[in-house]
Design a protein around this motif. Structure first.
Motif, mmCIF file in Angstrom:
data_model
loop_
_atom_site.group_PDB
_atom_site.id
_atom_site.type_symbol
_atom_site.label_atom_id
_atom_site.label_comp_id
_atom_site.label_asym_id
_atom_site.label_seq_id
_atom_site.Cartn_x
_atom_site.Cartn_y
_atom_site.Cartn_z
ATOM 1 N N VAL A 146 36.831 40.853 41.302
ATOM 2 C CA VAL A 146 37.688 41.198 40.161
ATOM 3 C C VAL A 146 37.077 42.286 39.283
ATOM 4 O O VAL A 146 37.798 42.973 38.555
ATOM 5 C CB VAL A 146 38.051 39.957 39.299
ATOM 6 C CG1 VAL A 146 38.820 38.934 40.133
ATOM 7 C CG2 VAL A 146 36.845 39.343 38.619
ATOM 8 N N LEU A 147 35.756 42.462 39.361
ATOM 9 C CA LEU A 147 35.104 43.493 38.546
ATOM 10 C C LEU A 147 35.127 44.867 39.213
ATOM 11 O O LEU A 147 35.125 45.889 38.528
ATOM 12 C CB LEU A 147 33.657 43.078 38.238
ATOM 13 C CG LEU A 147 33.509 41.900 37.285
ATOM 14 C CD1 LEU A 147 32.057 41.418 37.255
ATOM 15 C CD2 LEU A 147 33.995 42.254 35.889
ATOM 16 N N ARG A 148 35.152 44.902 40.543
ATOM 17 C CA ARG A 148 35.116 46.173 41.289
ATOM 18 C C ARG A 148 36.214 47.143 40.838
ATOM 19 O O ARG A 148 35.923 48.318 40.589
ATOM 20 C CB ARG A 148 35.197 45.900 42.787
ATOM 21 C CG ARG A 148 34.867 47.100 43.653
ATOM 22 C CD ARG A 148 34.836 46.761 45.150
ATOM 23 N NE ARG A 148 33.940 45.648 45.437
ATOM 24 C CZ ARG A 148 34.331 44.457 45.909
ATOM 25 N NH1 ARG A 148 35.598 44.223 46.186
ATOM 26 N NH2 ARG A 148 33.464 43.498 46.126
ATOM 27 N N PRO A 149 37.466 46.682 40.689
ATOM 28 C CA PRO A 149 38.508 47.620 40.243
ATOM 29 C C PRO A 149 38.260 48.171 38.828
ATOM 30 O O PRO A 149 38.813 49.200 38.459
ATOM 31 C CB PRO A 149 39.797 46.793 40.276
ATOM 32 C CG PRO A 149 39.507 45.644 41.172
ATOM 33 C CD PRO A 149 38.029 45.390 41.068
ATOM 34 N N LEU A 150 37.419 47.506 38.064
ATOM 35 C CA LEU A 150 37.094 47.954 36.706
ATOM 36 C C LEU A 150 35.871 48.874 36.709
ATOM 37 O O LEU A 150 35.392 49.287 35.647
ATOM 38 C CB LEU A 150 36.840 46.743 35.800
ATOM 39 C CG LEU A 150 37.999 45.746 35.699
ATOM 40 C CD1 LEU A 150 37.593 44.532 34.881
ATOM 41 C CD2 LEU A 150 39.226 46.417 35.116
ATOM 42 N N GLY A 151 35.336 49.133 37.894
ATOM 43 C CA GLY A 151 34.198 50.034 38.022
ATOM 44 C C GLY A 151 32.869 49.404 37.659
ATOM 45 O O GLY A 151 31.944 50.113 37.254
ATOM 46 N N MET A 152 32.771 48.095 37.801
ATOM 47 C CA MET A 152 31.491 47.448 37.491
ATOM 48 C C MET A 152 31.214 46.307 38.436
ATOM 49 O O MET A 152 32.096 45.842 39.147
ATOM 50 C CB MET A 152 31.438 46.995 36.032
ATOM 51 C CG MET A 152 32.372 45.876 35.644
ATOM 52 S SD MET A 152 32.167 45.311 33.925
ATOM 53 C CE MET A 152 32.945 46.617 33.014
ATOM 54 N N GLY A 153 29.951 45.877 38.420
ATOM 55 C CA GLY A 153 29.520 44.719 39.188
ATOM 56 C C GLY A 153 29.089 43.611 38.239
ATOM 57 O O GLY A 153 29.157 43.759 37.010
ATOM 58 N N VAL A 154 28.618 42.530 38.805
ATOM 59 C CA VAL A 154 28.242 41.358 38.006
ATOM 60 C C VAL A 154 27.105 41.682 37.038
ATOM 61 O O VAL A 154 27.144 41.276 35.879
ATOM 62 C CB VAL A 154 27.871 40.165 38.926
ATOM 63 C CG1 VAL A 154 27.264 39.026 38.134
ATOM 64 C CG2 VAL A 154 29.095 39.684 39.681
ATOM 65 N N ALA A 202 38.920 39.320 33.296
ATOM 66 C CA ALA A 202 38.867 39.172 34.756
ATOM 67 C C ALA A 202 37.938 38.027 35.148
ATOM 68 O O ALA A 202 38.274 37.209 36.017
ATOM 69 C CB ALA A 202 38.407 40.484 35.385
ATOM 70 N N VAL A 203 36.778 37.948 34.512
ATOM 71 C CA VAL A 203 35.809 36.895 34.826
ATOM 72 C C VAL A 203 36.345 35.530 34.399
ATOM 73 O O VAL A 203 36.164 34.535 35.112
ATOM 74 C CB VAL A 203 34.440 37.204 34.188
ATOM 75 C CG1 VAL A 203 33.502 36.013 34.266
ATOM 76 C CG2 VAL A 203 33.816 38.423 34.873
ATOM 77 N N ARG A 204 37.032 35.464 33.259
ATOM 78 C CA ARG A 204 37.639 34.200 32.833
ATOM 79 C C ARG A 204 38.631 33.703 33.891
ATOM 80 O O ARG A 204 38.708 32.508 34.174
ATOM 81 C CB ARG A 204 38.340 34.348 31.483
ATOM 82 C CG ARG A 204 37.476 33.963 30.312
ATOM 83 C CD ARG A 204 38.266 33.806 29.011
ATOM 84 N NE ARG A 204 39.039 34.982 28.633
ATOM 85 C CZ ARG A 204 38.560 36.068 28.037
ATOM 86 N NH1 ARG A 204 37.289 36.132 27.730
ATOM 87 N NH2 ARG A 204 39.339 37.071 27.726
#
Length: 159
Positions: free
Chosen positions: A32-40, A114-116
């Protein structure tokens, strides 16, 4: 070598199950974070800074479960992208306190939502009491593993 010889039955090992759950959670978060341009790790860094502004590189590394070197590279990238700011020189000692920028806060808001959604999905099959019991059990396990072991009673020499 049989399973009995190995000492740990992976089918019943709580430690192995926790690692499997951790890996599944991380994979779902990355998705879910990949489309936002970030990782965990990127997300964890922003979340930590939102909750504890001014953390040092070392504190952020510990909080995100990465090395100081990995965190330093991430912070340099986040600074270059305009998500965080750090002073040119340490105000006290060697630590450079890091703060989120407005752009970093906006990025974090999207990532947190996204994480929630991942956490809601992860807990969807559990009742409130089951979630509470799992939370307390995990906290107890962490405490047991991070606290110094209790001293052993002295050996009885009367034997």
């Amino acid at each position: 070598m049989s399973q009995a010889d190995a000492g740990i039955d992976l089918e019943t090992s709580l430690g192995y199950l926790l690692k499997e759950a951790s890996s599944a959670l991380r994979a779902a978060m990355e998705e879910v974070l990949r489309p936002l341009g970030m990782g965990v790790t990127h997300y964890a860094c922003l979340e930590l800074l939102a909750q504890r502004p001014g953390m040092s590189n070392s504190e952020l590394a510990r909080g995100a479960f990465v090395t100081r070197q990995t965190m330093n590279v991430l912070l340099q990238n986040l600074e270059r992208e305009g998500y965080v700011v750090r002073p040119a020189a340490a105000p006290v000692g060697k630590a450079l306190p890091t703060r989120l920028t407005p752009s970093g806060r906006r990025s974090l808001e999207r990532a947190s939502a996204a994480v929630r959604s991942v956490e809601v999905r992860m807990l969807s099959g559990m009742t409130g009491p089951e979630r509470s019991a799992a939370f307390h059990a995990l906290k107890s396990m962490i405490h047991s593993l991070t606290s110094p072991p209790a001293p052993s009673p002295p050996a009885d020499d009367r034997g």
